[in-house]
Design an enzyme around this catalytic site. Structure first.
Site, PDB file in Angstrom:
ATOM      1  N   HIS A 156     -33.998  44.734 -34.267  1.00  0.00           N
ATOM      2  CA  HIS A 156     -32.813  43.764 -34.683  1.00  0.00           C
ATOM      3  C   HIS A 156     -31.718  43.274 -33.551  1.00  0.00           C
ATOM      4  O   HIS A 156     -30.790  42.901 -33.814  1.00  0.00           O
ATOM      5  CB  HIS A 156     -31.991  43.886 -35.994  1.00  0.00           C
ATOM      6  N   SER A 277     -28.409  26.643  -9.389  1.00  0.00           N
ATOM      7  CA  SER A 277     -28.031  25.608 -10.388  1.00  0.00           C
ATOM      8  C   SER A 277     -27.218  24.497  -9.378  1.00  0.00           C
ATOM      9  O   SER A 277     -26.840  24.749  -8.325  1.00  0.00           O
ATOM     10  CB  SER A 277     -26.459  25.980 -11.044  1.00  0.00           C
ATOM     11  N   LYS A 283     -25.016  30.801  -9.742  1.00  0.00           N
ATOM     12  CA  LYS A 283     -26.081  30.938 -10.787  1.00  0.00           C
ATOM     13  C   LYS A 283     -27.405  31.574  -9.963  1.00  0.00           C
ATOM     14  O   LYS A 283     -27.902  30.980  -8.970  1.00  0.00           O
ATOM     15  CB  LYS A 283     -26.293  29.739 -11.354  1.00  0.00           C
ATOM     16  N   GLU A 290     -38.241  31.207 -18.408  1.00  0.00           N
ATOM     17  CA  GLU A 290     -38.018  30.347 -19.282  1.00  0.00           C
ATOM     18  C   GLU A 290     -39.020  29.631 -19.523  1.00  0.00           C
ATOM     19  O   GLU A 290     -39.455  28.915 -20.700  1.00  0.00           O
ATOM     20  CB  GLU A 290     -36.783  29.745 -19.010  1.00  0.00           C
TER      21      GLU A 290
END
Length: 460
Positions: A156, A277, A283, A290
Site C-alpha cells: 500500500h 529543467s 533539477k 517516465e
C-alpha cells in the site's frame, strides 16, 4: 499511373484518394520480408514446373538486384502503387521485363502480406527475447552486488517489512522470465506459413506449400486457406504479451522514479538517463523512466485497436486489416527501445545502500518480527498481533521506535520477551532470518540468483 490490377476500371482515383488507401508509407518496413517471400515463391514455381528454369533464375536475379538497391537506399517507393508488394512487383518488371509479372502466379497480396508479417514478427520476437535477457542480466548483476543491502519493503506504499534490495530486483527478473516464456510460446503460432493460400480459396496451379514453408523457415502451413489470409491472432497475441511486458517495465519505472526522488534517495540514475529543467537549475528528472511509464499506454492502445478492427470482420480478407501493421511496427520499436533504455539505467544506477538501511531503522517495519517472536513463545499469533499493536501505539505516543523501548516496557506487555528481542528487531537480522522458500533471507536470495544464472546461461 495505371494500376497493376486496373484492367476492369474505367477511372483512376484522385491522388488524395490513393494516398488515403495506400499502405506503402508504413508497410515498406516489410520490404526485405517481401523480397524473401517472393524468392521462395519463385523457387517453388520453378521446382513445380510452373516457371521455366530460365524464368526462375531471371526473377531471382531481379529480386536480388532490387534487394541490393534497397539496402543502398537507391529505391523510392510510390504511393500510387499502394503497398510494398505492388512496388516490388513494378520494380521487378522494370528490372527484367514482362517476365517479372509471372512472379505473382498462384499467389495473392492477401497471402503475401500475411507471410511477410509472419516472417517479420518471428524475427522481431526473437530480438525482443534477446533484449529481455540483457535486461535480466543487468538485474542479476545488481542483485549479486546487493544481497545484503537492506531496504524497506512496501505494501500500500507504506513501509511493511525490511527486505533485501536484491530480493526486490529479482522479483522483476522473474516477471521478465514469464514475459520471455510467453513470447517464446507465441513463436509456435507465428511459425505458420500462409503462402499459397491465394486470395482465400487456394489455387488451381500445382504448387507445393510445404516447399515454400521450408524455404522460409516455417515449421507448419495453415490447413485452411481462408484462415491463412484472415488470421491476425498471432499479432494480437504479440501485442497482448507486449502489453504485459510493458506493464512490468512501467511498474519498475515507477519504483525508479520514487527511489531517485529526494524523499527516498535510494538510488541515483546516471546522467545519461536523466534530464534537467529549463527553469530550475538544480533539477535532475528521471525522464527516461517516465517515458517508459508513459509509452506503456501506447502499447495498450495498439492491442485494443487491433482487437476492435478484427471483432466484426467476416471472412476472409477485408481492407480493414491494413490497420494491423502500424501498431505492430510501433510496438516492436517501443518495446525494444524501452528494454534497451532500462538495461542501461539498471547497469549504471548508483545504489545508496546507507540511505536504504537507515530508512529501515526509522519505521515499524520490524513489528512483524516481534509478533513472530511472541508466537514462537507459544502465544497465539492473533494475540501476539494485538500486543505488538499496543506497543507500536505506545511508541507513537512517545515519539520513538520499537528498538527504543526499554526491556521493562517490553516485559510489561509480555513477560515472555527477553533481552534477545533487540537482536530480533534488527532489520538486518529480520531479513537474514526469513529463509522460507522464495523469502528475502540472504540464503534464499542467493539461491534464486544461482537458479536465475542457470536459466540465462544453461551451459555454464
Amino acid at each position: 499511373m495505371t494500376k497493376l490490377w486496373g484492367g476492369r476500371f474505367t477511372k483512376t482515383a484522385a491522388e488524395w484518394v490513393d494516398a488515403f488507401g495506400a499502405s506503402i508509407p508504413f508497410d515498406q518496413e516489410l520490404v526485405f520480408e517481401d523480397i524473401e517471400g517472393s524468392k521462395a515463391h519463385a523457387r517453388m514455381l520453378g521446382t513445380c514446373g510452373i516457371l521455366t528454369e530460365e524464368e526462375t533464375n531471371k526473377i531471382l536475379q531481379g529480386l536480388q538486384s532490387i534487394q541490393k538497391k534497397v539496402e543502398k537506399g537507391e529505391v523510392e517507393f510510390s504511393i500510387a502503387l499502394e503497398d510494398i508488394h505492388m512496388n516490388i512487383e513494378k520494380l521487378l518488371i522494370d528490372e527484367i521485363g514482362p517476365i517479372g509479372g509471372k512472379l505473382h502466379t498462384a499467389r495473392s497480396r492477401n497471402d503475401q502480406v500475411a507471410t511477410d508479417m509472419h516472417l517479420y514478427l518471428k524475427k522481431k520476437v526473437k530480438m525482443i527475447i534477446e533484449a529481455i535477457e540483457e535486461m535480466q542480466q543487468a538485474l542479476l548483476h545488481q542483485a549479486e552486488q546487493h544481497v545484503e543491502t537492506i531496504m524497506p519493503g512496501y505494501t500500500h506504499l507504506q513501509r511493511a517489512q525490511p527486505i533485501s534490495f536484491a530480493h526486490h530486483l529479482m522479483a522483476y527478473f522473474w516477471m521478465l522470465e514469464r514475459d520471455k516464456g510467453r513470447l517464446k510460446d507465441s513463436l509456435k503460432r507465428i511459425d505458420y506459413s500462409p503462402l499459397g493460400a491465394g486470395a482465400l480459396a487456394g489455387t488451381t496451379f500445382p504448387i507445393d506449400r510445404s516447399f515454400t514453408a521450408a524455404e522460409l523457415g516455417f515449421t507448419n502451413i495453415y490447413e485452411n486457406s481462408m484462415d491463412a489470409v484472415s488470421d491476425r491472432d498471432f499479432i494480437v497475441e504479440f501485442l497482448s504479451h507486449a502489453s504485459l511486458l510493458m506493464m512490468h517495465l512501467s511498474r519498475l519505472a515507477e519504483e525508479f522514479i520514487l527511489w531517485s526522488s529526494q524523499e527516498y534517495h535510494f538510488i541515483e540514475l546516471d546522467d545519461t538517463f536523466a534530464t534537467g529543467s529549463s527553469i530550475m537549475p538544480q533539477k535532475k528528472n528521471p525522464d527516461m523512466a517516465e517515458l517508459i511509464r508513459g509509452k506503456t499506454g501506447r502499447v495498450y492502445g495498439h492491442l485494443f485497436s487491433l482487437l476492435t478492427v478484427l471483432k466484426g470482420l467476416p471472412l476472409a480478407y477485408n481492407k480493414d486489416m491494413q490497420e494491423d501493421k502500424e501498431g505492430m511496427f510501433d510496438t516492436v520499436a517501443t518495446v525494444t527501445g524501452c528494454l534497451k533504455i532500462f538495461t542501461g539505467m539498471i547497469v549504471t544506477m548508483k545504489v545508496n545502500h546507507m540511505n536504504m538501511e537507515q530508512a529501515t531503522k526509522q519505521d515499524f517495519s520490524n513489528a512483524t518480527e516481534l509478533a513472530d517472536y511472541l508466537a514462537s513463545k507459544g502465544i497465539p499469533f492473533r494475540k501476539a498481533h494485538e500486543l505488538v499493536g499496543k506497543l507500536v501505539l505506545l511508541c507513537l505516543q512517545k515519539g520513538c521506535y520499537l528498538t527504543d523501548l526499554t526491556l521493562a516496557e517490553f516485559q510489561k506487555a509480555s513477560p515472555l520477551i527477553d533481552e534477545d528481542i533487540y537482536n530480533i528487531l534488527s532489520p538486518y537480522e529480520a531479513v537474514k532470518r526469513r529463509n522460507s522458500d522464495g523469502g528475502t533471507g540472504f540464503q534464499q536470495v542467493r539461491k534464486q540468483i544461482e537458479k536465475a544464472k542457470k536459466l540465462l546461461h544453461p551451459n555454464l
